[in-house]
Design a protein around this motif. Structure first.
Motif, PDB file in Angstrom:
ATOM      1  N   ARG A 274      38.558  33.797  34.488  1.00  0.00           N
ATOM      2  CA  ARG A 274      38.640  32.652  35.386  1.00  0.00           C
ATOM      3  C   ARG A 274      38.198  33.013  36.800  1.00  0.00           C
ATOM      4  O   ARG A 274      38.854  33.789  37.496  1.00  0.00           O
ATOM      5  CB  ARG A 274      40.064  32.094  35.403  1.00  0.00           C
ATOM      6  N   GLU A 275      37.114  32.426  37.241  1.00  0.00           N
ATOM      7  CA  GLU A 275      36.608  32.681  38.579  1.00  0.00           C
ATOM      8  C   GLU A 275      37.499  32.064  39.651  1.00  0.00           C
ATOM      9  O   GLU A 275      37.616  32.604  40.764  1.00  0.00           O
ATOM     10  CB  GLU A 275      35.177  32.163  38.719  1.00  0.00           C
ATOM     11  N   ASP A 276      38.129  30.944  39.350  1.00  0.00           N
ATOM     12  CA  ASP A 276      38.985  30.300  40.349  1.00  0.00           C
ATOM     13  C   ASP A 276      40.156  31.195  40.735  1.00  0.00           C
ATOM     14  O   ASP A 276      40.575  31.220  41.894  1.00  0.00           O
ATOM     15  CB  ASP A 276      39.484  28.952  39.840  1.00  0.00           C
ATOM     16  N   VAL A 277      40.680  31.943  39.783  1.00  0.00           N
ATOM     17  CA  VAL A 277      41.784  32.858  40.077  1.00  0.00           C
ATOM     18  C   VAL A 277      41.301  33.984  40.986  1.00  0.00           C
ATOM     19  O   VAL A 277      41.982  34.369  41.945  1.00  0.00           O
ATOM     20  CB  VAL A 277      42.385  33.416  38.779  1.00  0.00           C
ATOM     21  N   PHE A 278      40.144  34.515  40.699  1.00  0.00           N
ATOM     22  CA  PHE A 278      39.576  35.580  41.534  1.00  0.00           C
ATOM     23  C   PHE A 278      39.427  35.100  42.975  1.00  0.00           C
ATOM     24  O   PHE A 278      39.823  35.802  43.922  1.00  0.00           O
ATOM     25  CB  PHE A 278      38.220  36.000  40.964  1.00  0.00           C
ATOM     26  N   VAL A 279      38.900  33.923  43.167  1.00  0.00           N
ATOM     27  CA  VAL A 279      38.670  33.403  44.512  1.00  0.00           C
ATOM     28  C   VAL A 279      39.993  33.174  45.234  1.00  0.00           C
ATOM     29  O   VAL A 279      40.180  33.599  46.386  1.00  0.00           O
ATOM     30  CB  VAL A 279      37.849  32.098  44.454  1.00  0.00           C
ATOM     31  N   GLU A 280      40.924  32.521  44.576  1.00  0.00           N
ATOM     32  CA  GLU A 280      42.211  32.215  45.217  1.00  0.00           C
ATOM     33  C   GLU A 280      42.988  33.494  45.537  1.00  0.00           C
ATOM     34  O   GLU A 280      43.607  33.605  46.611  1.00  0.00           O
ATOM     35  CB  GLU A 280      43.036  31.310  44.310  1.00  0.00           C
ATOM     36  N   ALA A 281      42.965  34.459  44.621  1.00  0.00           N
ATOM     37  CA  ALA A 281      43.734  35.688  44.818  1.00  0.00           C
ATOM     38  C   ALA A 281      43.231  36.495  46.011  1.00  0.00           C
ATOM     39  O   ALA A 281      43.994  37.260  46.613  1.00  0.00           O
ATOM     40  CB  ALA A 281      43.673  36.547  43.554  1.00  0.00           C
ATOM     41  N   HIS A 282      41.964  36.329  46.381  1.00  0.00           N
ATOM     42  CA  HIS A 282      41.389  37.120  47.464  1.00  0.00           C
ATOM     43  C   HIS A 282      41.328  36.385  48.796  1.00  0.00           C
ATOM     44  O   HIS A 282      40.765  36.907  49.766  1.00  0.00           O
ATOM     45  CB  HIS A 282      39.984  37.604  47.080  1.00  0.00           C
ATOM     46  N   LYS A 283      41.920  35.212  48.879  1.00  0.00           N
ATOM     47  CA  LYS A 283      41.849  34.451  50.132  1.00  0.00           C
ATOM     48  C   LYS A 283      42.463  35.204  51.303  1.00  0.00           C
ATOM     49  O   LYS A 283      41.974  35.133  52.429  1.00  0.00           O
ATOM     50  CB  LYS A 283      42.531  33.089  49.966  1.00  0.00           C
ATOM     51  N   GLU A 284      43.546  35.947  51.044  1.00  0.00           N
ATOM     52  CA  GLU A 284      44.223  36.669  52.109  1.00  0.00           C
ATOM     53  C   GLU A 284      43.655  38.066  52.314  1.00  0.00           C
ATOM     54  O   GLU A 284      44.104  38.799  53.207  1.00  0.00           O
ATOM     55  CB  GLU A 284      45.722  36.778  51.795  1.00  0.00           C
ATOM     56  N   MET A 285      42.671  38.450  51.505  1.00  0.00           N
ATOM     57  CA  MET A 285      42.151  39.810  51.543  1.00  0.00           C
ATOM     58  C   MET A 285      40.887  39.884  52.410  1.00  0.00           C
ATOM     59  O   MET A 285      40.147  38.925  52.539  1.00  0.00           O
ATOM     60  CB  MET A 285      41.829  40.293  50.138  1.00  0.00           C
ATOM     61  N   ASP A 286      40.643  41.061  52.968  1.00  0.00           N
ATOM     62  CA  ASP A 286      39.482  41.249  53.820  1.00  0.00           C
ATOM     63  C   ASP A 286      38.214  41.505  53.018  1.00  0.00           C
ATOM     64  O   ASP A 286      37.115  41.238  53.507  1.00  0.00           O
ATOM     65  CB  ASP A 286      39.720  42.414  54.777  1.00  0.00           C
ATOM     66  N   TYR A 287      38.345  42.046  51.830  1.00  0.00           N
ATOM     67  CA  TYR A 287      37.190  42.238  50.964  1.00  0.00           C
ATOM     68  C   TYR A 287      37.639  42.120  49.521  1.00  0.00           C
ATOM     69  O   TYR A 287      38.837  42.154  49.216  1.00  0.00           O
ATOM     70  CB  TYR A 287      36.493  43.583  51.224  1.00  0.00           C
ATOM     71  N   VAL A 288      36.684  41.937  48.627  1.00  0.00           N
ATOM     72  CA  VAL A 288      36.994  41.742  47.219  1.00  0.00           C
ATOM     73  C   VAL A 288      36.609  42.994  46.442  1.00  0.00           C
ATOM     74  O   VAL A 288      35.767  43.789  46.870  1.00  0.00           O
ATOM     75  CB  VAL A 288      36.283  40.498  46.647  1.00  0.00           C
ATOM     76  N   THR A 289      37.243  43.163  45.292  1.00  0.00           N
ATOM     77  CA  THR A 289      37.020  44.353  44.477  1.00  0.00           C
ATOM     78  C   THR A 289      36.696  43.960  43.042  1.00  0.00           C
ATOM     79  O   THR A 289      37.086  42.894  42.569  1.00  0.00           O
ATOM     80  CB  THR A 289      38.254  45.272  44.476  1.00  0.00           C
ATOM     81  N   ALA A 290      35.993  44.852  42.373  1.00  0.00           N
ATOM     82  CA  ALA A 290      35.741  44.704  40.943  1.00  0.00           C
ATOM     83  C   ALA A 290      35.785  46.085  40.302  1.00  0.00           C
ATOM     84  O   ALA A 290      35.344  47.074  40.902  1.00  0.00           O
ATOM     85  CB  ALA A 290      34.384  44.055  40.690  1.00  0.00           C
ATOM     86  N   HIS A 291      36.349  46.149  39.102  1.00  0.00           N
ATOM     87  CA  HIS A 291      36.394  47.361  38.305  1.00  0.00           C
ATOM     88  C   HIS A 291      35.586  47.108  37.035  1.00  0.00           C
ATOM     89  O   HIS A 291      35.536  45.975  36.544  1.00  0.00           O
ATOM     90  CB  HIS A 291      37.836  47.723  37.934  1.00  0.00           C
ATOM     91  N   ILE A 292      34.978  48.150  36.503  1.00  0.00           N
ATOM     92  CA  ILE A 292      34.093  47.963  35.343  1.00  0.00           C
ATOM     93  C   ILE A 292      34.398  49.042  34.304  1.00  0.00           C
ATOM     94  O   ILE A 292      34.142  50.229  34.537  1.00  0.00           O
ATOM     95  CB  ILE A 292      32.612  48.009  35.748  1.00  0.00           C
ATOM     96  N   TRP A 293      34.915  48.613  33.148  1.00  0.00           N
ATOM     97  CA  TRP A 293      35.367  49.519  32.088  1.00  0.00           C
ATOM     98  C   TRP A 293      34.792  49.075  30.743  1.00  0.00           C
ATOM     99  O   TRP A 293      35.492  48.465  29.927  1.00  0.00           O
ATOM    100  CB  TRP A 293      36.893  49.543  32.042  1.00  0.00           C
ATOM    101  N   PRO A 294      33.522  49.366  30.474  1.00  0.00           N
ATOM    102  CA  PRO A 294      32.894  48.858  29.250  1.00  0.00           C
ATOM    103  C   PRO A 294      33.528  49.359  27.962  1.00  0.00           C
ATOM    104  O   PRO A 294      33.579  48.619  26.979  1.00  0.00           O
ATOM    105  CB  PRO A 294      31.433  49.312  29.374  1.00  0.00           C
ATOM    106  N   LEU A 295      34.039  50.593  27.956  1.00  0.00           N
ATOM    107  CA  LEU A 295      34.675  51.076  26.732  1.00  0.00           C
ATOM    108  C   LEU A 295      36.037  50.418  26.526  1.00  0.00           C
ATOM    109  O   LEU A 295      36.349  49.893  25.458  1.00  0.00           O
ATOM    110  CB  LEU A 295      34.804  52.602  26.769  1.00  0.00           C
ATOM    111  N   ASN A 296      36.852  50.431  27.568  1.00  0.00           N
ATOM    112  CA  ASN A 296      38.202  49.859  27.470  1.00  0.00           C
ATOM    113  C   ASN A 296      38.174  48.376  27.129  1.00  0.00           C
ATOM    114  O   ASN A 296      39.092  47.858  26.495  1.00  0.00           O
ATOM    115  CB  ASN A 296      38.949  50.052  28.789  1.00  0.00           C
ATOM    116  N   TRP A 297      37.123  47.693  27.564  1.00  0.00           N
ATOM    117  CA  TRP A 297      37.027  46.257  27.334  1.00  0.00           C
ATOM    118  C   TRP A 297      36.285  45.913  26.052  1.00  0.00           C
ATOM    119  O   TRP A 297      36.017  44.738  25.790  1.00  0.00           O
ATOM    120  CB  TRP A 297      36.347  45.586  28.529  1.00  0.00           C
TER     121      TRP A 297
END
Length: 441
Positions: A274-297
């Motif tokens: 859900r992209e809407d959750v990502f956007v809302e969760a970062h409203k109070e943050m100064d920058y956004v983060t992403a993690h990438i785990w192709p095997l685990n996922w």
């Protein structure tokens, strides 16, 4: 760190779809010495701050003046990382002791007491980083079990817990139960006690308050906080999840107005896409983060890298594109602060080759380099993680209680799974080449 459904993966060469990058808004003057945000840029002393970084979760442990510490090794590892061009380290600034089987001990705290020795280990680590002109991201708790985290706070307040990988509580019972943390005033209260203690701390090595220390780039609320995994649980948890983020951001900023805030979220994987959750969760943050785990996922199979690389690499490229787009729309910087890939054959010893890992790192680093070149939002990356001179203490590659040969692979994972060793010359060359592109001397 990340979800522990251990579906194996790996990869074998293919070109990645081109990334569509966008420009940023105009900059405003920056406050000297501290990393700041200006639109979708991070800046330092008025200049763009771009970095190649690593995860060194165990920095405070090596820095501790105790039997479980190793200050000479910490110095050697920081020197090795500096020689590679690494200037940014993501470090755990919390660990909650409790009943979880994989939880590392000692921790920074129990329910009723604090481990000052480990706090001073973090003091020492930051002081040594400052000597080498490195920046730190300090993570204030964990969604996963390996450092206690949110489940341990729930245990402190209710006496109940679910352990990860417990056959009686199969996936996703652990992360769904963990979402109860966000609606527990008592659990959040204990967590906020730790936040106050850490953010308001004065470094005993340097005598400098953490709030005034330019070595610190960012306070991070949590490692990979999810509002659950099951869609119904996510829907139920979201109001409390957002409220926890906002309340913690207010608390930190009331103590420290100099440093950035980050959430530590995986990206859209944390909320079932859900992209809407990502956007809302970062409203109070100064920058956004992403993690990438192709095997685990489950995007690749570690025992069939050749057969699964193409499809997995395409998903990696799409995930990168999605988060660059979202960061651009939000006008905030983006950091790929965790990304990991196993050694060839998904084996753990440093003698095993890393051909597919090298290709995976190439995808991430190319995205960062393209964004830097085009003025896009990607500020940097932190690979997971640095093993350095550590070697597995046991033939089964399991971390047992009392072990102190800390690796980038946390206690719940096979030792040598994802981390980069001091002997991984080909990986070192890739990192150094990337450093030359994003932060040329």
């Amino acid at each position: 760190m990340r979800k522990t459904t251990r579906r194996r993966i790996l990869v074998a060469g293919v070109s990645v779809t081109a990334l569509t990058l966008f420009g940023c808004s105009a900059a405003t003057p920056a406050v000297p010495h501290f990393v700041k945000r200006e639109g979708c840029r991070l800046t330092l002393d008025g200049e763009s701050y771009r970095f190649a970084g690593a995860n060194l979760w165990y920095g405070a442990y090596l820095g501790a003046d105790a039997a479980y510490g190793d200050r000479p090794r910490l110095g050697r590892e920081l020197d090795r990382l500096k020689a590679l061009g690494i200037t940014n380290l993501r470090i755990m600034a919390s660990a909650e002791e409790g009943p979880l089987k994989a939880g590392i001990k000692p921790g920074f705290r129990t329910k009723d007491s604090w481990n000052e020795t480990l706090f001073e280990g973090l003091d020492y680590c930051l002081a040594e980083m400052a000597k080498r002109d490195m920046k730190a991201v300090l993570c204030l708790t964990n969604f996963w079990e390996w450092s206690g985290g949110m489940m341990t706070y729930l245990y402190y307040t209710t006496g109940e817990y679910v352990d990860m990988n417990d056959p009686a509580h199969p996936w996703p019972e652990f992360p769904d139960k963990n979402s109860d943390f966000y609606r527990s005033e008592a659990a959040i209260g204990l967590y906020h006690d730790h936040v106050r203690r850490m953010v308001g701390r004065t470094n005993k090595v340097t005598g400098q308050p953490y709030s005034d220390d330019p070595t610190l780039m960012s306070w991070q609320l949590c490692n990979e906080p999810r509002p659950g995994v099951t869609p119904a649980v996510i829907d139920r948890a979201l109001p409390d999840y957002y409220a926890w983020i906002a309340a913690t951001a207010r608390l930190i900023r009331s103590i420290d107005s100099n440093h950035l805030l980050s959430l530590g979220q995986e990206g859209t994987t944390a909320s079932a896409g859900r992209e809407d959750v990502f956007v809302e969760a970062h409203k109070e943050m100064d920058y956004v983060t992403a993690h990438i785990w192709p095997l685990n996922w489950g995007w690749i199979d570690g025992k069939d890298l050749v057969g699964t690389w193409d499809a997995g690499a395409a998903k990696v490229a799409d995930y990168i594109d999605t988060h660059i787009r979202l960061a651009t729309e939000m006008d905030k910087p983006l950091v790929f602060e965790e990304f990991g890939f196993p050694r060839d054959g998904e084996l753990y010893d440093p003698e095993i080759t890393t051909a597919f890992r090298e290709r995976f790192y190439g995808i991430i680093y190319k995205a960062v380099e393209d964004s830097v070149a085009s003025g896009g939002p990607v500020a940097g990356s932190n690979f997971w993680a640095w093993n350095g001179e550590a070697r597995a203490a046991h033939d089964d590659h399991i971390f047992y209680p009392g072990d102190t040969a800390y690796m980038g692979d946390p206690p719940h994972e096979p030792q040598g799974w994802y981390g980069i060793f001091d002997s991984d010359a080909s990986m070192h060359d890739i990192i150094k080449a990337h450093v030359a592109e994003v932060s040329p001397s």
